[in-house]
Design a protein around this motif. Sequence first.
Motif, PDB file in Angstrom:
ATOM      1  N   VAL A 183       0.840  -1.216   0.000  1.00 48.05           N
ATOM      2  CA  VAL A 183       0.000   0.000   0.000  1.00 48.05           C
ATOM      3  C   VAL A 183       0.866   1.254   0.000  1.00 48.05           C
ATOM      4  O   VAL A 183       2.079   1.216   0.259  1.00 48.05           O
ATOM      5  CB  VAL A 183      -0.930   0.030   1.241  1.00 48.05           C
ATOM      6  N   LEU A 184       0.207   2.368  -0.284  1.00 48.09           N
ATOM      7  CA  LEU A 184       0.829   3.694  -0.227  1.00 48.09           C
ATOM      8  C   LEU A 184       0.011   4.579   0.706  1.00 48.09           C
ATOM      9  O   LEU A 184      -1.224   4.501   0.723  1.00 48.09           O
ATOM     10  CB  LEU A 184       0.845   4.344  -1.606  1.00 48.09           C
ATOM     11  N   VAL A 190       4.350   7.330   1.036  1.00 50.01           N
ATOM     12  CA  VAL A 190       5.210   6.346   1.694  1.00 50.01           C
ATOM     13  C   VAL A 190       4.611   4.965   1.495  1.00 50.01           C
ATOM     14  O   VAL A 190       3.399   4.776   1.644  1.00 50.01           O
ATOM     15  CB  VAL A 190       5.343   6.661   3.205  1.00 50.01           C
ATOM     16  N   ARG A 191       5.454   3.992   1.192  1.00 51.23           N
ATOM     17  CA  ARG A 191       5.008   2.645   0.888  1.00 51.23           C
ATOM     18  C   ARG A 191       5.167   1.735   2.107  1.00 51.23           C
ATOM     19  O   ARG A 191       6.091   1.905   2.919  1.00 51.23           O
ATOM     20  CB  ARG A 191       5.826   2.095  -0.276  1.00 51.23           C
ATOM     21  N   LEU A 218      -5.061   5.127   2.943  1.00 51.78           N
ATOM     22  CA  LEU A 218      -4.143   4.192   2.296  1.00 51.78           C
ATOM     23  C   LEU A 218      -4.759   3.730   0.985  1.00 51.78           C
ATOM     24  O   LEU A 218      -5.966   3.468   0.908  1.00 51.78           O
ATOM     25  CB  LEU A 218      -3.880   2.979   3.195  1.00 51.78           C
ATOM     26  N   ILE A 219      -3.923   3.621  -0.036  1.00 51.25           N
ATOM     27  CA  ILE A 219      -4.363   3.129  -1.334  1.00 51.25           C
ATOM     28  C   ILE A 219      -3.428   2.020  -1.785  1.00 51.25           C
ATOM     29  O   ILE A 219      -2.327   1.860  -1.237  1.00 51.25           O
ATOM     30  CB  ILE A 219      -4.382   4.265  -2.386  1.00 51.25           C
ATOM     31  N   GLY A 230      -3.879   2.692  -6.816  1.00 53.29           N
ATOM     32  CA  GLY A 230      -4.782   3.789  -6.472  1.00 53.29           C
ATOM     33  C   GLY A 230      -6.135   3.395  -5.918  1.00 53.29           C
ATOM     34  O   GLY A 230      -6.958   4.270  -5.642  1.00 53.29           O
ATOM     35  N   LEU A 231      -6.380   2.106  -5.713  1.00 57.08           N
ATOM     36  CA  LEU A 231      -7.678   1.707  -5.147  1.00 57.08           C
ATOM     37  C   LEU A 231      -7.697   2.009  -3.645  1.00 57.08           C
ATOM     38  O   LEU A 231      -6.722   1.736  -2.935  1.00 57.08           O
ATOM     39  CB  LEU A 231      -7.914   0.214  -5.376  1.00 57.08           C
ATOM     40  N   PRO A 232      -8.790   2.569  -3.139  1.00 52.84           N
ATOM     41  CA  PRO A 232      -8.848   2.875  -1.696  1.00 52.84           C
ATOM     42  C   PRO A 232      -8.826   1.607  -0.849  1.00 52.84           C
ATOM     43  O   PRO A 232      -9.489   0.618  -1.165  1.00 52.84           O
ATOM     44  CB  PRO A 232     -10.180   3.625  -1.556  1.00 52.84           C
TER      45      PRO A 232
END
Length: 295
Positions: A183-184, A190-191, A218-219, A230-232
């Motif tokens: 995730v980001l 930040v990953r 987080l996505i 980019g998915l929530p």
Amino acid sequence: MAEHSKKIFAVVLLVSALLAPFVFFSTSMRPWENPNAALLIVQNAMYPMERLWQITARGMTHAWERYVHLSVAADQNMRLRSQLAAMQARIMDYDEQVQEVGRLRKLLGFSGRSEKRLIAAEVIGHDELGQFESIRITRGSRDGVRVGMPVVAADGIVGKIIRTGLNYSDVQLLVDHDFHLDVLLQRTRVRGVLSGAAHASCTLQLHKRVEIRIGDTLITSGIVGGFPKGLPVGRVMRITYETDNVAQSVTVEPWVDHNRLEEVMIIFNPDPELEKIVTAAGPQWLEQALNMQAR
């Protein structure tokens, strides 16, 4: 003898009471003629009985009409109750259809933003006590569904396909303790690797120097696992610092409430790493690996 006379008197009185109205009304009463004196005496004597007869007859008439009206009202009440129950059932069905249409519109809106092929499925079961915290959906290998495919809802990530049948599949949920997702942090980019923490939350371990706030979103990073970028995923609910003074533990609440899921979308984007392993080790490898993991 006196007793016999009383009985005769009572019979005469009763007959007179019954006949009095008929005598009274059957007698011609012409106002332009002089009334018969004897008839007037009889009428005056009979008047109390006539009055009692009228009151009794009127009371019985009113009672009967009341009874009839109550019976009619009771029948109408029963019909109205039945119609009301039918209307309430139709309203509940209508509300359910409105909610379903709303959910499907949200899913349709999500599918319109995706570049990958998607297929909708209904949720037919929820297993919290099995090998994995999972749900069962109404799409299987006959529909082209394969292990490792991402599963999403309109609000975000649901999980991934962990097992397929001919007409159904099991989805390992994001909150399962064996689920891991790259995730980001949407705000700082930040990953990190998110892990399921069972029930309704996930955890994320980050270095203590990483800036993070309550409410951060987080996505998906889109780097591994077959999930598009980019998915929530969820939002930060709590931040705690480890005793080693090096890391911070972040509790994340998923955007998707798994207990209220009714429809989901499967993204036809298999996990490439998992596909390579299955291709090399054979399709039975995955089932054996799942069984070993569950022990």
